[in-house]
Structures are given as structure tokens and as C-alpha cells.
Scaffold this motif. Sequence first.
Motif, mmCIF file in Angstrom:
data_model
loop_
_atom_site.group_PDB
_atom_site.id
_atom_site.type_symbol
_atom_site.label_atom_id
_atom_site.label_comp_id
_atom_site.label_asym_id
_atom_site.label_seq_id
_atom_site.Cartn_x
_atom_site.Cartn_y
_atom_site.Cartn_z
ATOM 1 N N TYR A 19 0.802 -1.352 0.099
ATOM 2 C CA TYR A 19 -0.110 -0.032 0.002
ATOM 3 C C TYR A 19 0.867 1.277 0.188
ATOM 4 O O TYR A 19 1.676 1.388 1.018
ATOM 5 N N ALA A 20 0.698 2.106 -1.070
ATOM 6 C CA ALA A 20 1.821 3.066 -1.184
ATOM 7 C C ALA A 20 0.682 4.380 -1.452
ATOM 8 O O ALA A 20 -0.154 4.396 -2.136
ATOM 9 N N THR A 21 1.190 5.563 -0.637
ATOM 10 C CA THR A 21 0.233 6.642 -0.633
ATOM 11 C C THR A 21 1.189 7.754 -0.385
ATOM 12 O O THR A 21 2.173 8.071 0.053
ATOM 13 N N ALA A 22 0.289 9.047 -0.738
ATOM 14 C CA ALA A 22 0.951 10.319 -0.350
ATOM 15 C C ALA A 22 1.239 10.348 1.020
ATOM 16 O O ALA A 22 2.217 10.894 1.458
ATOM 17 N N LYS A 23 -0.124 10.372 1.690
ATOM 18 C CA LYS A 23 -0.078 10.472 3.055
ATOM 19 C C LYS A 23 -1.159 9.580 3.644
ATOM 20 O O LYS A 23 -2.077 9.551 3.398
ATOM 21 N N LEU A 24 -0.533 8.878 4.489
ATOM 22 C CA LEU A 24 -1.383 7.849 5.163
ATOM 23 C C LEU A 24 -2.687 8.195 5.863
ATOM 24 O O LEU A 24 -2.338 8.882 6.862
ATOM 25 N N ASP A 25 -3.846 7.740 5.581
ATOM 26 C CA ASP A 25 -4.960 7.853 6.300
ATOM 27 C C ASP A 25 -5.359 6.891 7.011
ATOM 28 O O ASP A 25 -5.654 5.719 6.209
ATOM 29 N N VAL A 26 -5.301 6.825 8.186
ATOM 30 C CA VAL A 26 -5.501 5.220 9.125
ATOM 31 C C VAL A 26 -6.596 4.766 8.759
ATOM 32 O O VAL A 26 -6.766 3.521 8.650
ATOM 33 N N ALA A 84 -4.039 -17.053 4.153
ATOM 34 C CA ALA A 84 -3.742 -16.185 5.084
ATOM 35 C C ALA A 84 -2.896 -14.954 4.610
ATOM 36 O O ALA A 84 -2.157 -15.027 3.800
ATOM 37 N N LEU A 85 -3.429 -13.860 5.403
ATOM 38 C CA LEU A 85 -2.840 -12.488 5.262
ATOM 39 C C LEU A 85 -1.422 -12.444 6.040
ATOM 40 O O LEU A 85 -1.678 -12.359 7.279
ATOM 41 N N ILE A 86 -0.253 -12.744 5.591
ATOM 42 C CA ILE A 86 0.855 -12.883 6.451
ATOM 43 C C ILE A 86 2.000 -11.668 6.478
ATOM 44 O O ILE A 86 2.488 -11.761 7.329
ATOM 45 N N GLY A 87 1.564 -10.711 5.803
ATOM 46 C CA GLY A 87 2.318 -9.812 5.885
ATOM 47 C C GLY A 87 2.051 -8.645 4.960
ATOM 48 O O GLY A 87 0.982 -8.568 3.887
ATOM 49 N N GLY A 88 2.668 -7.641 4.719
ATOM 50 C CA GLY A 88 2.510 -6.199 3.856
ATOM 51 C C GLY A 88 3.387 -5.331 4.095
ATOM 52 O O GLY A 88 4.293 -5.235 4.952
ATOM 53 N N GLU A 89 3.208 -4.330 3.438
ATOM 54 C CA GLU A 89 3.953 -3.249 3.400
ATOM 55 C C GLU A 89 3.337 -1.867 3.096
ATOM 56 O O GLU A 89 2.421 -1.747 2.257
ATOM 57 N N THR A 90 3.361 -0.832 4.191
ATOM 58 C CA THR A 90 2.671 0.482 3.785
ATOM 59 C C THR A 90 3.747 1.452 3.684
ATOM 60 O O THR A 90 4.590 1.676 4.688
ATOM 61 N N ALA A 91 3.787 2.272 2.581
ATOM 62 C CA ALA A 91 4.724 3.279 2.169
ATOM 63 C C ALA A 91 4.132 4.809 2.124
ATOM 64 O O ALA A 91 3.180 4.699 1.392
ATOM 65 N N GLU A 92 4.792 5.801 3.040
ATOM 66 C CA GLU A 92 4.116 7.044 2.595
ATOM 67 C C GLU A 92 5.281 7.735 1.783
ATOM 68 O O GLU A 92 6.559 7.708 2.228
ATOM 69 N N MET A 93 4.770 8.228 0.640
ATOM 70 C CA MET A 93 5.733 8.846 -0.342
ATOM 71 C C MET A 93 5.370 10.173 -0.892
ATOM 72 O O MET A 93 4.998 10.066 -2.008
ATOM 73 N N PRO A 94 5.559 11.155 -0.082
ATOM 74 C CA PRO A 94 4.953 12.453 -0.525
ATOM 75 C C PRO A 94 5.901 12.825 -1.776
ATOM 76 O O PRO A 94 7.238 12.670 -1.651
ATOM 77 N N GLY A 95 5.442 13.469 -2.704
ATOM 78 C CA GLY A 95 6.141 14.015 -3.839
ATOM 79 C C GLY A 95 6.115 12.916 -4.938
ATOM 80 O O GLY A 95 6.308 13.260 -6.130
ATOM 81 N N LEU A 96 5.831 11.566 -4.679
ATOM 82 C CA LEU A 96 5.413 10.709 -5.846
ATOM 83 C C LEU A 96 4.312 10.700 -6.157
ATOM 84 O O LEU A 96 3.892 10.409 -7.206
ATOM 85 N N TYR A 97 3.446 10.383 -5.030
ATOM 86 C CA TYR A 97 1.823 10.420 -4.901
ATOM 87 C C TYR A 97 1.324 11.658 -4.730
ATOM 88 O O TYR A 97 2.071 12.085 -3.673
ATOM 89 N N GLN A 98 0.234 12.108 -5.180
ATOM 90 C CA GLN A 98 -0.265 13.599 -4.864
ATOM 91 C C GLN A 98 -1.651 13.385 -4.301
ATOM 92 O O GLN A 98 -2.643 12.649 -4.387
ATOM 93 N N LYS A 99 -1.768 14.386 -3.121
ATOM 94 C CA LYS A 99 -2.959 14.477 -2.484
ATOM 95 C C LYS A 99 -3.450 13.235 -1.595
ATOM 96 O O LYS A 99 -2.589 12.723 -0.977
#
Length: 329
Positions: free
Chosen positions: A104-111, A131-146
Amino acid sequence: MISYKDAGVDIDAGNSFVEAIKPFVKSTFNDNVLGGIGSFSGAFKLPSGFKNPALLGATDGVGTKLRLAIDSKKFDTIGIDLVAMCVNDLICNFATPLFFLDYYATAKLDVNEAKDVVKGISEGCKQARCALIGGETAEMPGLYQKDDFDLAGFAVGMAEVEEIDRTKFVKEDDVLIALPSSGIHSNGYSLVRKLFFEKLQLDFSEQIDGKNLIDVLLAPTRIYVDEFLRLKPCINAMAHITGGGITENLPRVLPDGLQANVRLKAINSPEVFKYMSKYVEKDEMFRTFNMGVGMVLVVSRANVDTVLENCDGYIIGEVVRGEKCVKFI
């Protein structure tokens, strides 16, 4: 002094998100999951019962269907789509889904928004019995917008080596059985958005078949794992009808010298496809959308009655000698 938060990345929000999704993730665990959430990787014990096992992997996203979820602020089903697009591919190679990971990659994480997405992913995993055994959440301002974010999914399954290539099981006179889709699933949404919202300039609340347009368009992709596990001994091959439609996906399970004859009048298409067909050529419709068929089962005639009695499928054609392609008749 400047902080990471000043740069647009909130570590505390990320930690809060992990705590918020723990109940959803744990609800997908089974006896093969080793450990919990919070380690550097997810661990899964390989199941027993396979004689000559192979691991299969599939990865996918949900395309620009995600744009509609973001614009409508409806995030509770897009996670199901993410799981479906991966596990439905796995079962076409006769792989039993084992576990799933998401990115999950986003500009700003909305919980709250991200929590709804992961809740949907966990629901998809339960439908797929993995089973959902893992994941990654990335905040990347400047790459994603708003408010933009993107999703990717990764699924691993296990199959017997000799069962992976299904083309060798397909024979002349086999019957084609369609399993209905829940709607458009997760393909062709660039065309969907251009038609409904640019050309026709419709609102999300426009009615199609008694439902709001946005609800029709965001109906989650159907997951066919239960049907696969229940009917596996009776199935020669399966074709997941995604981008390219029946036209391009069904030939992927045909050996050279065999052709799939599909009867157009036999296909039950939901109203949304009939609506779009007023503005899009028939050939374009059939090579872009599933047209109401989410999965095609190739079945020996001796097994047709058993399959039809144990699912909601219906016959749409047969396998004959000819060039490896789909012929609509």
C-alpha cells in the motif's frame, strides 16, 4: 531542526495503522502461519498432503478501478478485488492458495481509509481460504499526490507439478461452463471511466438496474477458490476472464489444434454491460470485459452434470478441432 513528519511521513500514524489492522489480519490466520504481525517477514509452514509439490506465485493490482474508490471514498471492497485478481489466477494452474501479502503506497497515510482497505483484503483472504501474513505501507510524498494511493497484491499457492499445465488435459468435445462474474470485476476501468464520466458525464448516483452506478462499478471481483476446491476432480482446465476478455484468456488453456466455440446467446450479461454496449462496439466489449463470465471451466461431458449441480455455472460452448482461438457462434 527538521523532522521526518515535516517531510510528509508520519511514523506515529504508521504505528497506529499497524495496531488498527491486527484484528483483521489475525482473522485470516490458520495453523500453518508461524508467528504474528511485526516481524521482518511472514512465515508459513508448507501444508502436507502433496506428493510432488511446486510453489506458484501471482501478483496483480486493481487498475484504475482504484480511481473510482478514491473519488467516491468507498474503500471497503477494493481489497477484495486485490486478492481476487491474484488467487483467481493461481487456481487456473490448479494451485491451492496458501498466503497473501499486500503493498500500500500513498502520499499521506489516512489510517481510517487504509484500515478499510486492509479489512477488505482480509475478507478476500478468508473467501480465498488463505492467510494474510504480511504487507508494506509506504508514505511517499512527492511521488503520489493529495489523496492518491496504489495497491499491489502477491499470492503464493501450491500445486502438484504434473497438474500445473492444464492444456494437456483439454480434449475435443469438452464442454465450456461459465461461472458468472459479480460485474465488471477489475479490468477495463479506463474505458469505463471514459464512457460513464467523460462521454456521458453521469453521476455516481445514476441508476443502473436499480442500483447506484458507483455501487455497480465497485462491486468486488468474485473469488472462485471455493468452486475450484469443491470441483477440482471434475475440471480439466480453468480460464480466469480478466483483461482481454474471453477472446484472449480462454485460448491460454487450449492445446494446439483445438478451438473454443462460444455461443453468444448463451452468455448472461449483467445490465451494466448491456448499457455500455450501446456506446462500445461488440468486438471491443468482448476483448476488454468479462461480459458476465468471470471464469470458464473446461469439463469432460461425463462430468458436466456433477459440475452444474454443485455451482451456479451454465454451459456456453464446447471444444472442437480447429485453430487455437475462440470462435463466437
